[in-house]
Design an enzyme around this catalytic site. Structure first.
Site, short mmCIF file in Angstrom:
data_model
loop_
_atom_site.label_atom_id
_atom_site.label_comp_id
_atom_site.label_asym_id
_atom_site.label_seq_id
_atom_site.Cartn_x
_atom_site.Cartn_y
_atom_site.Cartn_z
NE ARG A 170 -2.25 -1.67 3.30
CZ ARG A 170 -2.76 -1.85 4.83
NH1 ARG A 170 -3.57 -1.62 5.21
NH2 ARG A 170 -1.73 -2.41 5.79
CE1 TYR B 109 -5.61 2.37 10.19
CE2 TYR B 109 -4.45 2.27 8.79
CZ TYR B 109 -5.87 2.16 9.30
OH TYR B 109 -7.01 2.37 8.73
CG ASP C 91 -2.53 -4.34 12.73
OD1 ASP C 91 -0.96 -4.98 13.13
OD2 ASP C 91 -3.00 -4.36 12.07
CD GLU D 113 -3.75 3.44 15.73
OE1 GLU D 113 -3.11 2.94 16.41
OE2 GLU D 113 -3.87 3.39 14.56
CG HIS E 249 -1.80 -0.59 15.16
ND1 HIS E 249 -3.42 -0.71 15.78
CD2 HIS E 249 -2.16 -1.24 13.48
CE1 HIS E 249 -3.78 -0.78 14.19
NE2 HIS E 249 -3.07 -0.21 13.39
CE LYS F 258 0.83 -2.26 9.31
NZ LYS F 258 -0.19 -2.59 10.10
#
Length: 371
Positions: free
Chosen positions: A15, A94, A270, A118, A96, A75
């Site tokens: 991505r 993101y 995740d 998120e 996490h 990510k």
């Protein structure tokens, strides 16, 4: 604002943080956009397409981390990327953080302002920047589980839909939210025997009404969970506590009572995973076996369908990116309380309570930051 988008370097992550169309939107609002060369190759977006959109192509991520005011990714930054972050820079991706103390520590030390996709919320408490990837991951979880069930991959050799005269495979889905709902749609579509477990009566009513007799619902207490897991051919972990580590709902002891060759797909990996025996895997080596049970715990499942995932993600992340670039992070957060929920780390402080509580940091409130 100068906005940069580096090429993703996580294992088999295809991505990209900005599509050419998104880059054009930012440029049209007066921003300067830098794209690392070949950043869009995984979605068949060429450097020429980014140039046509008004972006500048740079040879390496170093220039982006060194000179861009905001870095847009998909990510969480890997260790080599975290070392390049600097004080005052905005990181929008993101994260996490709750199950990742190393990343949290290095983001705190960098002085960066980190906004996590998120934990950005919506007007009804939903997580709109997580939702499209949850939809993708939920649907992929059944594909991945069906493949892992094949004997050649270590599974029981069960076809989820069965055939005339042979019972279909049993699928237990733990969690009836976005991931679980989409997983159930796929599993039901294949003709599997599907059970959805959740603790929220409203969720159980919603999925029960939608699927009617095509899927069963059960309240997720210890007894029902044990019963469903130990009878299932495929178990999909789809639980989420926003920003916090996932609860370990399937214990090591349960594995000893599961069928040999059954499959666990942990979509919550995740956030640390909801199976006690879970550990992150990659698309290169997606599975491992514990006590005869196959575990699929790929931490970036949507990366395998990069084009679909990237465009779905950009649809929801771009409006906030435009607002941050236009107003600056502080005014953008002041004017949008939902975006403000995305702030996880700012100038050496942890600003998301669930992360602070999980990892033992002092919590700094958003009011204190914005003051």
């Amino acid at each position: 604002m100068r906005v940069g988008c580096p090429k993703e370097i996580k294992n088999h992550e295809y991505r990209v943080g900005l599509t050419p169309e998104s880059a054009r939107e930012l440029v049209n609002q007066g921003n300067e956009v830098w794209i690392e060369t070949q950043a869009g190759a995984g979605i068949d977006a060429t450097d020429a397409q980014y140039v046509d959109a008004g972006a500048k192509i740079v040879d390496s991520a170093d220039a982006i981390f060194a000179e861009c005011e905001m870095v847009v990714k998909v990510k969480e930054p890997q260790a080599v990327e975290r070392a390049k972050l600097r004080e005052g820079q905005i990181l929008y991706t993101y994260l996490h953080l709750a199950p990742d103390p190393d990343q949290t520590k290095e983001l705190v030390e960098s002085g960066v302002t980190a906004i996590a996709y998120e934990t950005v919320t919506g007007p009804r408490g939903q997580l709109p920047l997580l939702k499209p990837m949850s939809q993708v991951a939920g649907r992929m979880s059944v594909q991945a589980g069906a493949s892992a069930l094949e004997k050649a991959h270590g599974g029981r050799g069960v076809l989820l839909g069965g055939v005339p005269g042979v019972m279909p495979g049993k699928v237990a889905i733990i969690g009836g939210g976005v991931v679980g709902f989409n997983a159930a749609q796929m599993a039901v579509g294949l003709g599997a025997d599907v059970t959805i477990l959740d603790r929220d009566p409203e969720v159980l009513e919603k999925v029960g009404t939608f699927f009617e007799a095509r899927a069963s619902t059960r309240f997720s207490n210890d007894a029902n969970l044990y019963d469903a897991v130990t009878q299932a051919d495929l178990v999909i972990g789809a639980v989420l506590i926003p920003g916090a580590a996932a609860p370990k709902l399937v214990t090591r002891d349960m594995l000893n009572h599961m069928q040999n060759g059954a499959v666990l797909v942990d979509v919550a990996i995740d956030q640390g995973g909801c199976f006690e025996t879970s550990k992150p895997t990659t698309h290169a080596e997606p599975t491992y076996i514990v006590d005869g049970v196959v575990h699929y715990c790929v931490a970036n499942m949507p990366g395998a369908v990069a084009r679909t995932s990237t465009y779905a993600l950009n649809n929801v992340t771009l409006p906030h990116a435009l607002r941050i670039a236009r107003m600056g992070w502080k005014e953008a957060l002041r004017n949008d309380p939902y975006l403000a929920e995305g702030l996880n780390v700012h100038q050496g402080k942890v600003t998301y309570r669930a992360v602070a509580d999980e990892l033992g940091y002092d919590y700094t409130s958003l009011d204190d930051v914005l003051a």
